[in-house]
Design a protein around this motif. Structure first.
Motif, PDB file in Angstrom:
ATOM      1  N   GLU A 203      44.923  44.978  34.984  1.00 26.68           N
ATOM      2  CA  GLU A 203      46.162  44.735  35.712  1.00 26.68           C
ATOM      3  C   GLU A 203      46.658  43.340  35.375  1.00 26.68           C
ATOM      4  OE1 GLU A 203      48.099  46.497  37.471  1.00 26.68           O
ATOM      5  OE2 GLU A 203      46.970  48.220  38.245  1.00 26.68           O
ATOM      6  N   LYS A 204      47.909  43.058  35.758  1.00 32.07           N
ATOM      7  CA  LYS A 204      48.425  41.710  35.603  1.00 32.07           C
ATOM      8  C   LYS A 204      47.675  40.760  36.532  1.00 32.07           C
ATOM      9  CE  LYS A 204      53.019  43.241  34.144  1.00 32.07           C
ATOM     10  NZ  LYS A 204      54.465  43.291  34.456  1.00 32.07           N
ATOM     11  N   SER A 205      47.696  39.477  36.200  1.00 30.26           N
ATOM     12  CA  SER A 205      46.839  38.504  36.869  1.00 30.26           C
ATOM     13  C   SER A 205      47.068  38.420  38.371  1.00 30.26           C
ATOM     14  CB  SER A 205      47.027  37.119  36.241  1.00 30.26           C
ATOM     15  OG  SER A 205      46.597  37.127  34.895  1.00 30.26           O
ATOM     16  N   ASP A 206      48.328  38.475  38.819  1.00 31.32           N
ATOM     17  CA  ASP A 206      48.581  38.352  40.254  1.00 31.32           C
ATOM     18  C   ASP A 206      48.010  39.535  41.027  1.00 31.32           C
ATOM     19  OD1 ASP A 206      50.407  40.090  39.114  1.00 31.32           O
ATOM     20  OD2 ASP A 206      52.102  39.425  40.330  1.00 31.32           O
ATOM     21  N   VAL A 207      48.037  40.733  40.417  1.00 28.54           N
ATOM     22  CA  VAL A 207      47.450  41.909  41.056  1.00 28.54           C
ATOM     23  C   VAL A 207      45.928  41.772  41.118  1.00 28.54           C
ATOM     24  CG1 VAL A 207      47.163  44.414  40.907  1.00 28.54           C
ATOM     25  CG2 VAL A 207      49.359  43.370  40.305  1.00 28.54           C
ATOM     26  N   LEU A 208      45.330  41.277  40.038  1.00 26.09           N
ATOM     27  CA  LEU A 208      43.879  41.094  40.013  1.00 26.09           C
ATOM     28  C   LEU A 208      43.439  40.101  41.082  1.00 26.09           C
ATOM     29  CD1 LEU A 208      43.258  40.899  36.155  1.00 26.09           C
ATOM     30  CD2 LEU A 208      42.826  42.841  37.672  1.00 26.09           C
ATOM     31  N   LEU A 209      44.173  39.015  41.231  1.00 25.36           N
ATOM     32  CA  LEU A 209      43.825  38.018  42.252  1.00 25.36           C
ATOM     33  C   LEU A 209      43.890  38.622  43.652  1.00 25.36           C
ATOM     34  CD1 LEU A 209      45.420  34.626  41.124  1.00 25.36           C
ATOM     35  CD2 LEU A 209      43.053  35.016  41.840  1.00 25.36           C
TER      36      LEU A 209
END
Length: 321
Positions: free
Chosen positions: A127-133
């Motif tokens: 996933e994109k980084s903001d979703v992963l965070l």
């Protein structure tokens, strides 16, 4: 009140739909709806605004769901800690990775992880980084790979490696006759970038800011592979992470790569992040060590095998898919 009901509330908060939440919890919709009503009765106030086609949480419901997420995550970590105390190197680990890194890094590191942890079940989430965070903070991931910096006091970040950027131009471009480019010369260039939401876009924009380059804003790619195709078609030039041009990625005769030299050459620093409260801390440090042991040649402008330049010709030409 029990853990099952809290899981139902968390699912309803995520899906905003009774049917979808019930499916995610593997129960019938009436069962989930009944338990949510019992939870409301126990707390003495409504948690959900029920509309024909939409479900919204009340302010109290949002607060309860946020607290429920923490409780559910803590219980899962308790179970994980007990299991890992019995067998620290077995079981499942949910690892996040972002799209401009995953396909290019994993072929080099997965065999090492399999050899080191043969009983480990590695569940990869791209996933994109903001979703992963967000998923990491909610306990839906055990750890994730991210580009530094990561600003969050609740997370531990373990630096893994630094990956330089290369300048990719068409074989017909004026720079195609060169092997290196000083970073200061980027000020005369307009770069193709990814669309909003990709951390690689943010990193490239930072390079533009530092060295005076501009974005070729009339074109934006949705993926790194689309970006590569655009360069091969001579639409423009771009920055590519070194791993994205290493075997087993097919080589293109239509793309020429230049090493960026000079002070402050652009790169991205990759780390593994996990919650400081995680019961898996000791194991995750061992897992991170497998990424740290990748050979330095992977991050240089060579093929990583015989040390040949990536731009060198081969007997059998390879093209970008």
């Amino acid at each position: 009140m029990n853990l099952r009901d809290l899981k139902y509330l968390v699912a309803l908060a995520e899906h905003r739909h009774f049917g979808k939440a019930a499916a995610a919890c593997f129960v019938s919709q009436p069962t989930l709806s009944t338990q949510i009503r019992k939870l409301e009765e126990e707390l003495g106030l409504p948690l959900v605004e029920r509309a024909p086609r939409k479900v919204m949480l009340t302010p109290a419901g949002q607060d309860a769901a946020a607290r429920a997420r923490v409780i559910v995550a803590e219980v899962e970590q308790m179970k994980e800690a007990a299991r890992r105390s019995r067998d620290p190197e077995a079981g499942a680990v949910r690892l996040g990775i972002f799209p401009t890194l995953g396909p290019y890094l994993l072929p080099h590191v997965i065999p090492r992880i399999r050899d080191r942890f043969p009983q480990l079940e590695l569940l990869l989430v791209e996933e994109k980084s903001d979703v992963l965070l967000a998923r990491l903070r909610e306990g839906k991931l055990d750890a994730t790979l991210l580009a530094l910096p990561v600003i969050d006091d609740q997370l531990h970040t373990e630096f893994l490696f630094e990956e330089p950027f290369l300048l990719a131009v068409s074989s017909r471009h004026a720079l195609a006759g060169r092997r290196q480019l000083d970073v200061q010369e980027l000020s005369a260039q307009r770069l193709l970038l990814l669309e909003d939401g990709h951390c690689l876009r943010d990193q490239a924009l930072e390079v533009c800011r530092m060295y005076g380059a501009n974005e070729k804003s009339e074109f934006r790619a949705t993926s790194l592979e689309t970006l590569r195709q655009m360069v091969a078609s001579d639409v423009g030039i771009t920055l590519l992470p070194t791993l994205s041009v290493k075997p087993p990625v097919p080589r293109s005769d239509n793309i020429h790569l230049l090493e960026l030299t000079g002070e402050g050459r652009p790169s991205r620093r990759i780390a593994m992040a996990w919650r400081r409260s995680s019961a898996m801390n000791g194991f995750l440090l061992q897992l991170a060590d497998q990424f740290k042991q990748l050979p330095p040649a992977l991050f240089a402008l060579t093929d990583g095998a015989g040390g040949a330049p990536l731009n060198a010709s081969r007997d059998v030409p390879m093209h970008v898919d």
